[in-house]
Scaffold this motif. Structure first.
Motif, short mmCIF file in Angstrom:
data_model
loop_
_atom_site.label_atom_id
_atom_site.label_comp_id
_atom_site.label_asym_id
_atom_site.label_seq_id
_atom_site.Cartn_x
_atom_site.Cartn_y
_atom_site.Cartn_z
N PHE A 71 0.90 -1.14 -0.10
CA PHE A 71 0.06 0.06 0.02
C PHE A 71 0.93 1.25 -0.16
N THR A 72 0.45 2.20 -0.89
CA THR A 72 1.21 3.65 -0.77
C THR A 72 0.73 4.61 0.32
N SER A 73 1.60 5.40 0.23
CA SER A 73 1.45 6.88 1.08
C SER A 73 0.03 7.41 1.08
N GLU A 74 -0.44 7.00 -0.05
CA GLU A 74 -1.78 7.77 -0.61
C GLU A 74 -3.01 6.89 -0.24
N GLN A 75 -2.69 5.75 0.38
CA GLN A 75 -4.08 4.83 0.30
C GLN A 75 -4.69 5.19 1.61
N CYS A 76 -6.05 5.11 1.20
CA CYS A 76 -7.13 5.52 2.44
C CYS A 76 -7.56 4.14 2.87
N TYR A 77 -7.87 4.26 4.36
CA TYR A 77 -8.64 2.99 5.08
C TYR A 77 -9.72 3.57 5.95
N ILE A 78 -10.59 2.62 6.20
CA ILE A 78 -11.50 2.81 7.25
C ILE A 78 -11.29 1.80 8.26
N VAL A 79 -11.21 2.36 9.49
CA VAL A 79 -11.07 1.30 10.69
C VAL A 79 -12.38 1.30 11.45
N PHE A 80 -13.07 -0.02 11.48
CA PHE A 80 -14.12 -0.14 12.54
C PHE A 80 -13.82 -0.66 13.68
N VAL A 81 -13.86 0.21 14.85
CA VAL A 81 -13.70 -0.34 16.08
C VAL A 81 -14.77 -0.96 16.72
N LEU A 82 -14.69 -2.25 17.11
CA LEU A 82 -15.70 -2.92 17.57
C LEU A 82 -15.56 -3.67 18.70
N ALA A 83 -16.57 -3.93 19.48
CA ALA A 83 -16.41 -4.69 20.75
C ALA A 83 -15.59 -6.18 20.31
N ASP A 84 -15.02 -6.76 21.30
CA ASP A 84 -14.50 -7.89 21.08
C ASP A 84 -15.39 -9.13 21.46
N GLY A 85 -16.04 -9.75 20.41
CA GLY A 85 -17.21 -10.65 20.51
C GLY A 85 -16.51 -12.13 20.80
N GLY A 86 -15.34 -12.45 20.82
CA GLY A 86 -14.71 -13.77 21.06
C GLY A 86 -14.48 -14.34 19.97
#
Length: 471
Positions: A254-269
């Motif tokens: 991945f390059t320095s221009e790459q975008c990401y979405i981070v979904f912060v979720l509960a730890d369901g096990g």
């Protein structure tokens, strides 16, 4: 990530999204569209007429499709929409519709001021995340010891502190595991779907909800990031690859221009595939918890998961299991309890899901990915996708709660497979197979919940838990 959930002003988010959708439609931009007619012939024809209570791992399967493109949502052109239905849609405001779900209308200050004009999907993502600009992955993960938990075609799942973070690249030109990256519009719609399911949780909004449950994974927050993949994530990715073997491309590309979405979720096990049941009670509790959650979401927002394989169901055992433990849910205003036997179930991954927000229907047109239906003959998961195709007749925007039923049938098959190691005996085996046969006659998860199989697992509000009958 040690944090509580963040309250999002969902009505305002949806209003901005709707304005932007209309603006893009007027300008005839060829973008990902959503059908904006909440009442469909398929919805009307499949609605129950009964007034009774019951009748009123982190890996996704796309990895094995090899399709080269991912499904997209489709819009019904205005000229094909019945005028009376159009008027109904126009007269129903998005905020009023969501009021039925008891969404908390709490004003949250956004980092980007909004003047009421149409925003791009990327700008709206930043507003949801309360960001004026993307941050780096290092800023999100630098304080944590990161461990990779699993992977799917479009992203990777990592544990960070007490949360699980799903990192999904988007808007880039680089193919990800042979697939085109998701676009901002698609990511935004998955965010909207996650927030809608969040608002079914019993701890959100009004305590007197018509529908509520805690069976869908809690989405705590989101982050928009940009830049190369962080070294700590690369290290965690390589550790996972060395121990388990990754099927995904190395993220170092991945390059320095790459975008990401981070979904912060509960730890369901642990996912169902890797979970070891102690006894049959735990397995039966899995079935009632999943069925109840689907029934609630069906009734509240015409939800269909459409991808409920055993990697998308997580189970977590209580530290001090108690056979008298139960989880609560509300269906059509009636408060109920379902026995958990110390095991709590969370449904995850809504990439293929369909939901009616009240003013728009979010869905993926699965006919755009024919490889999804070309799995091995006799494989339970592959056969379930094909059964969905028969049920919907490839009208993927429509409401077909029977798709939830076929995944429950699949789930009984998985329970039967896992029960072999417990030597549960012929009586339990017959009970499960009889239950599976009856499921085929139901039209929705709500119908399934009335099956006698659940009679000893469900209790009305205020009822006392009694010992389970002997097997």
């Amino acid at each position: 990530m040690e944090q509580n959930h963040i309250d999002h002003d969902l009505p305002s988010i949806l209003e901005r999204w709707k304005i932007s959708k209309l603006a893009r439609r007027q300008s005839s931009e060829p973008l990902f569209d959503i059908m904006e007619t909440p009442i469909l012939p398929s919805v009307l024809s499949s609605s129950s007429t009964s007034n009774s209570f019951f009748n009123s791992s982190y890996r996704t399967p796309e990895k094995d499709r090899g399709s080269g493109t991912h499904p997209t949502g489709m819009a019904i052109p205005p000229e094909y929409t019945d005028n009376s239905l159009k008027r109904t849609a126009e007269e129903t405001s998005i905020i009023t519709s969501f009021g039925k779900l008891n969404i908390k209308k709490k004003t949250i200050e956004a980092s980007i001021p909004w003047s009421g004009e149409a925003l791009t999907a990327f700008q709206q993502l930043l507003m949801v995340c309360r960001q004026s600009a993307p941050v780096t992955l290092a800023e999100v993960f630098s304080s944590y010891c990161v461990k990779k938990l699993g992977e799917g075609t479009y992203g990777e799942a990592y544990r960070a502190g007490r949360t699980v973070c799903k990192v999904v690249p988007f808007d880039g030109d680089l193919l990800v595991n042979g697939e085109t990256q998701k676009r901002s519009e698609e990511v935004l719609e998955e965010v909207l779907l996650s927030l809608t399911l969040n608002n079914l949780r019993s701890d959100r909004g009004d305590n007197e909800k018509e529908h509520s449950c805690d069976g869908f994974i809690e989405t705590k927050d989101f982050r928009v990031c940009q830049g190369p993949y962080d070294p700590s994530l690369i290290s965690a990715w390589e550790d996972y690859d060395a121990k388990r073997g990754s099927e995904n491309d190395h993220p170092k590309d991945f390059t320095s221009e790459q975008c990401y979405i981070v979904f912060v979720l509960a730890d369901g096990g642990t996912d169902l595939e890797g979970f070891a049941f102690v006894d049959y009670n735990e397995a039966s509790s899995l079935l009632v918890q999943v069925t109840a959650s689907l029934a609630v979401a069906e009734s509240a927002c015409e939800f269909e998961h459409r991808d409920l394989h055993w990697g998308n169901i997580l189970l977590a055992q209580d530290e001090t299991p108690d056979t008298n433990q139960a989880t609560s849910f509300t269906l059509q205003g009636k408060r109920m309890h379902a026995r958990t036997f110390g095991v709590n179930v969370s449904i995850i991954d809504f990439t293929l899901s369909r939901i009616n927000t009240g003013d728009a229907i979010l869905f993926l047109d699965l006919s755009a990915d024919p490889a999804l239906f070309q799995g091995k003959k006799g494989d339970k998961q592959a056969e379930t996708y094909r059964r969905m195709k028969e049920i919907t007749q490839e009208c993927w925007e429509g409401s077909f709660p029977k798709t939830n039923v076929v995944w429950l049938i699949y789930l009984v098959d998985m329970v039967l497979q896992k029960m072999k190691s417990l030597n549960i005996g012929t009586k339990v085996d017959r009970e499960l197979r009889s239950f599976k046969k009856r499921l085929a006659s139901y039209e929705s998860a709500r119908d399934c919940l009335a099956d006698p199989f659940f009679s000893d697992l469900l209790l009305d509000e205020g009822a006392q838990l009694s010992p389970m009958p002997p097997l």
